[in-house]
Write a protein that holds these residues in place. Structure first.
Motif, PDB file in Angstrom:
ATOM      1  N   PRO A  21       1.869  -1.942  -2.809  1.00 56.74           N
ATOM      2  CA  PRO A  21       0.227  -1.923  -1.832  1.00 56.74           C
ATOM      3  C   PRO A  21       0.140  -1.385  -0.246  1.00 56.74           C
ATOM      4  O   PRO A  21      -0.678  -2.129  -0.064  1.00 56.74           O
ATOM      5  CB  PRO A  21       0.046  -3.159  -2.508  1.00 56.74           C
ATOM      6  CG  PRO A  21       1.112  -4.085  -2.841  1.00 56.74           C
ATOM      7  CD  PRO A  21       2.316  -2.675  -3.554  1.00 56.74           C
ATOM      8  N   ARG A  22       1.641  -1.752   0.077  1.00 52.41           N
ATOM      9  CA  ARG A  22       1.012  -1.843   1.686  1.00 52.41           C
ATOM     10  C   ARG A  22       0.960  -0.219   2.004  1.00 52.41           C
ATOM     11  O   ARG A  22       0.499   0.346   2.966  1.00 52.41           O
ATOM     12  CB  ARG A  22       2.717  -2.220   2.808  1.00 52.41           C
ATOM     13  CG  ARG A  22       2.544  -3.698   2.522  1.00 52.41           C
ATOM     14  CD  ARG A  22       3.530  -4.138   3.600  1.00 52.41           C
ATOM     15  NE  ARG A  22       4.853  -3.908   2.873  1.00 52.41           N
ATOM     16  CZ  ARG A  22       6.411  -4.480   3.039  1.00 52.41           C
ATOM     17  NH1 ARG A  22       6.226  -5.368   3.450  1.00 52.41           N
ATOM     18  NH2 ARG A  22       6.705  -4.218   2.134  1.00 52.41           N
ATOM     19  N   SER A  23       1.722   0.617   1.289  1.00 53.87           N
ATOM     20  CA  SER A  23       1.689   2.358   0.712  1.00 53.87           C
ATOM     21  C   SER A  23       0.214   2.626   1.230  1.00 53.87           C
ATOM     22  O   SER A  23      -0.394   3.682   1.634  1.00 53.87           O
ATOM     23  CB  SER A  23       2.561   2.911   0.776  1.00 53.87           C
ATOM     24  OG  SER A  23       4.173   2.293   1.656  1.00 53.87           O
ATOM     25  N   ILE A  24      -0.478   2.016  -0.449  1.00 53.53           N
ATOM     26  CA  ILE A  24      -1.470   2.515  -0.404  1.00 53.53           C
ATOM     27  C   ILE A  24      -2.446   2.130   0.250  1.00 53.53           C
ATOM     28  O   ILE A  24      -3.573   2.501   0.711  1.00 53.53           O
ATOM     29  CB  ILE A  24      -1.707   1.595  -2.395  1.00 53.53           C
ATOM     30  CG1 ILE A  24      -1.003   2.195  -2.922  1.00 53.53           C
ATOM     31  CG2 ILE A  24      -3.279   1.997  -2.393  1.00 53.53           C
ATOM     32  CD1 ILE A  24      -0.543   2.010  -4.974  1.00 53.53           C
ATOM     33  N   ALA A  25      -2.243   0.625   1.058  1.00 53.98           N
ATOM     34  CA  ALA A  25      -3.344   0.320   1.569  1.00 53.98           C
ATOM     35  C   ALA A  25      -3.533   0.747   3.247  1.00 53.98           C
ATOM     36  O   ALA A  25      -3.963   1.239   3.665  1.00 53.98           O
ATOM     37  CB  ALA A  25      -3.111  -1.075   2.449  1.00 53.98           C
ATOM     38  N   LEU A  26      -1.947   1.792   3.639  1.00 50.34           N
ATOM     39  CA  LEU A  26      -2.044   2.469   4.958  1.00 50.34           C
ATOM     40  C   LEU A  26      -3.468   3.796   4.529  1.00 50.34           C
ATOM     41  O   LEU A  26      -3.850   4.481   5.420  1.00 50.34           O
ATOM     42  CB  LEU A  26      -0.533   2.817   4.536  1.00 50.34           C
ATOM     43  CG  LEU A  26      -0.119   3.402   5.827  1.00 50.34           C
ATOM     44  CD1 LEU A  26      -1.093   2.939   7.788  1.00 50.34           C
ATOM     45  CD2 LEU A  26       1.150   4.165   6.643  1.00 50.34           C
ATOM     46  N   MET A  27      -2.640   4.070   3.404  1.00 52.76           N
ATOM     47  CA  MET A  27      -3.189   5.611   2.827  1.00 52.76           C
ATOM     48  C   MET A  27      -4.475   5.682   3.003  1.00 52.76           C
ATOM     49  O   MET A  27      -5.340   6.911   3.262  1.00 52.76           O
ATOM     50  CB  MET A  27      -2.608   6.241   1.662  1.00 52.76           C
ATOM     51  CG  MET A  27      -1.210   6.833   2.003  1.00 52.76           C
ATOM     52  SD  MET A  27      -0.348   7.569   0.590  1.00 52.76           S
ATOM     53  CE  MET A  27       0.474   6.539  -0.812  1.00 52.76           C
ATOM     54  N   LEU A  28      -5.311   4.558   2.241  1.00 56.90           N
ATOM     55  CA  LEU A  28      -6.206   4.827   1.642  1.00 56.90           C
ATOM     56  C   LEU A  28      -7.967   3.752   2.653  1.00 56.90           C
ATOM     57  O   LEU A  28      -8.528   4.405   2.972  1.00 56.90           O
ATOM     58  CB  LEU A  28      -6.683   3.886   0.186  1.00 56.90           C
ATOM     59  CG  LEU A  28      -5.677   4.993  -1.150  1.00 56.90           C
ATOM     60  CD1 LEU A  28      -6.136   4.126  -1.999  1.00 56.90           C
ATOM     61  CD2 LEU A  28      -6.141   6.098  -0.510  1.00 56.90           C
ATOM     62  N   LEU A  29      -7.210   2.801   3.099  1.00 53.11           N
ATOM     63  CA  LEU A  29      -7.874   2.176   4.085  1.00 53.11           C
ATOM     64  C   LEU A  29      -7.833   1.815   5.448  1.00 53.11           C
ATOM     65  O   LEU A  29      -8.824   2.551   6.211  1.00 53.11           O
ATOM     66  CB  LEU A  29      -7.771   0.850   3.774  1.00 53.11           C
ATOM     67  CG  LEU A  29      -7.677   0.218   2.159  1.00 53.11           C
ATOM     68  CD1 LEU A  29      -7.322  -1.582   1.909  1.00 53.11           C
ATOM     69  CD2 LEU A  29      -9.013   0.330   1.443  1.00 53.11           C
ATOM     70  N   VAL A  30      -7.092   2.339   6.215  1.00 51.07           N
ATOM     71  CA  VAL A  30      -6.537   2.485   7.535  1.00 51.07           C
ATOM     72  C   VAL A  30      -7.412   3.522   7.752  1.00 51.07           C
ATOM     73  O   VAL A  30      -8.553   3.478   9.452  1.00 51.07           O
ATOM     74  CB  VAL A  30      -5.058   2.751   8.054  1.00 51.07           C
ATOM     75  CG1 VAL A  30      -4.767   3.513   9.033  1.00 51.07           C
ATOM     76  CG2 VAL A  30      -3.995   1.687   7.599  1.00 51.07           C
ATOM     77  N   PRO A  31      -7.542   4.736   7.819  1.00 50.86           N
ATOM     78  CA  PRO A  31      -8.543   5.638   8.187  1.00 50.86           C
ATOM     79  C   PRO A  31      -9.805   5.439   8.159  1.00 50.86           C
ATOM     80  O   PRO A  31     -10.575   5.356   8.810  1.00 50.86           O
ATOM     81  CB  PRO A  31      -8.735   7.020   7.270  1.00 50.86           C
ATOM     82  CG  PRO A  31      -7.179   7.264   7.040  1.00 50.86           C
ATOM     83  CD  PRO A  31      -6.771   5.764   6.769  1.00 50.86           C
TER      84      PRO A  31
END
Length: 245
Positions: A21-31
């Protein structure tokens, strides 16, 4: 390249990412979060946000996809997963194509979230079609994915993968025209910027910002970014090693 093997590889990668979930959050939410922060940094100057925000709408996905893809691919390689896969009847092109397809699918979701947020929540005002803005953001995210796959072949640890960001991303960020018009740079730097894909990503966003219709310049910018992504993916397949040093 075998379509069935490529699709099977992409499905396996997506299943693994589902448990990260951390990688998914980084990809989808950080931008998206970076765009929100940028909007309120320029809270007193909406026009500045329109100008800078359109460019960064393409740059943020490129940077995050580069970072996540390079680390995730390297993790697979150092754990021995890629060696076991390449020992099977699976070609390098099938493997790289599967990874590109999996991360490309996430890039689509990422671009939709960021573009929707920028246009209909943060009030980013562009003259051109929102679909063109989404197209450039998606191409930029795919370019970041391709670059991440490529540089992972030259790193032996996750720390080294992160170190490639200053070497690959930061020079493009400085020379892409975000901070100063490229034609105002030193001629040597302008010439370098002319061959960097991020320059065309920013130019494409600016075309959508200023023009209501598809221009020849926009078509060229989009074609260059897409072509660079395909070229880097092909290079990634060529440089993929069957054994991890």
């Amino acid at each position: 390249m075998n379509a069935a093997r490529t699709l099977a590889t992409a499905t396996r990668v997506l299943r693994q990412l589902r448990h990260d979930p951390r990688s998914i959050a980084l990809m989808l939410l950080v931008p998206a979060l970076m765009l929100v922060l940028l909007r309120y940094v320029f809270d007193g100057s909406a026009r500045t946000f329109d100008t800078v925000g359109a460019s960064l709408l393409g740059i943020f996905p490129l940077v995050t996809m580069f970072l996540v893809t390079s680390i995730a691919t390297l993790r697979e390689r150092t754990s021995g997963t890629l060696e076991r896969l390449l020992a099977m009847p699976l070609g390098k092109a099938d493997l790289i194509g599967g990874y590109a397809l999996a991360f490309g699918a996430l890039a689509v979701v990422q671009s939709v979230i960021a573009t929707t947020l920028a246009l209909w929540t943060l009030g980013l005002d562009v003259t051109g079609s929102p679909w063109l803005l989404l197209l450039v953001a998606l191409l930029d995210a795919l370019l970041g994915t391709a670059l991440g796959l490529f540089v992972s072949a030259f790193a032996s640890s996750e720390f080294q993968a992160v170190q490639f960001m200053p070497a690959v991303i930061f020079p493009q960020l400085l020379l892409c025209g975000l901070f100063a018009p490229r034609e105002s740079m030193h001629p040597a730097l302008e010439a370098i910027s002319d061959v960097l894909p991020m320059s065309y990503a920013v130019d494409g966003m600016n075309e959508v910002l200023r023009h209501s219709e598809i221009t020849a310049e926009f078509a060229l910018d989009a074609a260059v970014v897409a072509g660079c992504a395909l070229l880097v993916i092909a290079l990634g397949a060529v440089t993929l090693r069957r054994r991890t040093p």
